[in-house]
Enzyme design. Sequence first.
Site, PDB file in Angstrom:
ATOM      1  N   LYS A  61       0.828  -1.214   0.000  1.00 46.99           N
ATOM      2  CA  LYS A  61       0.000   0.000   0.000  1.00 46.99           C
ATOM      3  C   LYS A  61       0.860   1.262   0.000  1.00 46.99           C
ATOM      4  CE  LYS A  61      -1.989  -1.168   3.926  1.00 46.99           C
ATOM      5  NZ  LYS A  61      -1.326  -2.445   4.231  1.00 46.99           N
ATOM      6  N   ARG A  75      11.132  -0.921  11.210  1.00 45.18           N
ATOM      7  CA  ARG A  75      10.058  -0.642  12.160  1.00 45.18           C
ATOM      8  C   ARG A  75      10.026  -1.640  13.301  1.00 45.18           C
ATOM      9  NH1 ARG A  75       4.867   0.267   8.383  1.00 45.18           N
ATOM     10  NH2 ARG A  75       3.929  -1.056   9.992  1.00 45.18           N
ATOM     11  N   ARG A  81      -0.726  -8.617  13.561  1.00 49.33           N
ATOM     12  CA  ARG A  81      -1.222  -7.677  12.541  1.00 49.33           C
ATOM     13  C   ARG A  81      -2.064  -8.410  11.493  1.00 49.33           C
ATOM     14  NH1 ARG A  81       4.407  -5.242  11.041  1.00 49.33           N
ATOM     15  NH2 ARG A  81       3.329  -4.220   9.295  1.00 49.33           N
TER      16      ARG A  81
END
Length: 214
Positions: free
Chosen positions: A13, A159, A170
């Site tokens: 994305k 991250r 997630r």
Amino acid sequence: INIILLGPPGAGKGTQARRLVDERGMVQLSTGDMLREARTSGTEMGQRVAEVMDRGELVTDEIVIGLIREKLAEGAKGFIFDGFPRTLAQADALGALLDETGMTLDAVIEMRVDDEALVRRITGRFTCGNCGEVYHDETRPPAKEGVCDVCGSTDLRRRADDNEESLKTRLLEYYKKTSPLIGYYYAKDKLTSVDGLAEIDEVAQRISAALDGA
Ligand code: AP5
Ligand code: ZN
């Protein structure tokens, strides 16, 4: 036009949103980026969301809807919603916000990538701390090791939630809370599904074709 990029963690994305910003002058609204910014600001809200994000869980609808509301008020030629909405409540809130401001939602692009590829993509990812360019150890390394292609920064980061444990959470959060949005937008006749398992350029072309047909 205003569009949503919908898909699991690692679907691409953010990578595709940056392409659309460059090619079409649209504005990327990534709630993940906004929340990561909030946590470095050291505010109380930032500290609260940091722990939730690192575990891989979703932060509350109120917080993310508030962030989006602020950004929409600034207006733009076209918004790319990246990582928002992620729950049915967020989708309803976005619909109401767009109505209030007289904007429309033109397309929802669902990016499909299987779990095995998602794990490979997430565990190899790093980004430029200065300009946000997204890299991957194997599929998208910078031309010069340790240096951002776009801005020359050497501040390349990974991250805190890009580890296998948080990624598992997630993915579960995605399938439980976010994937119902596929049916939600299909019923509104907004949904186009794109196979995200191809090279970055190829996926970009598929998305462009979908948008030009929307
Ligand atoms: P967020 O920042 O939105 O993360 P995410 O949804 O997990 O998505 P990612 O950023 O991990 O993946 P991406 O699809 O953008 O993939 P990318 O392009 O980087 O959210 C993080 C957290 O914030 C959430 O867990 C939650 O806690 C909170 N949050 C955010 N929004 C929220 C909301 N609305 N409500 C509640 N909580 C919220 O690509 C991945 C890697 O693959 C890169 O290395 C890239 O180079 C590579 N790659 C990309 N495309 C390709 C390709 N075609 N082929 C090969 N490699 C590719
Ligand atoms: Zn950079």
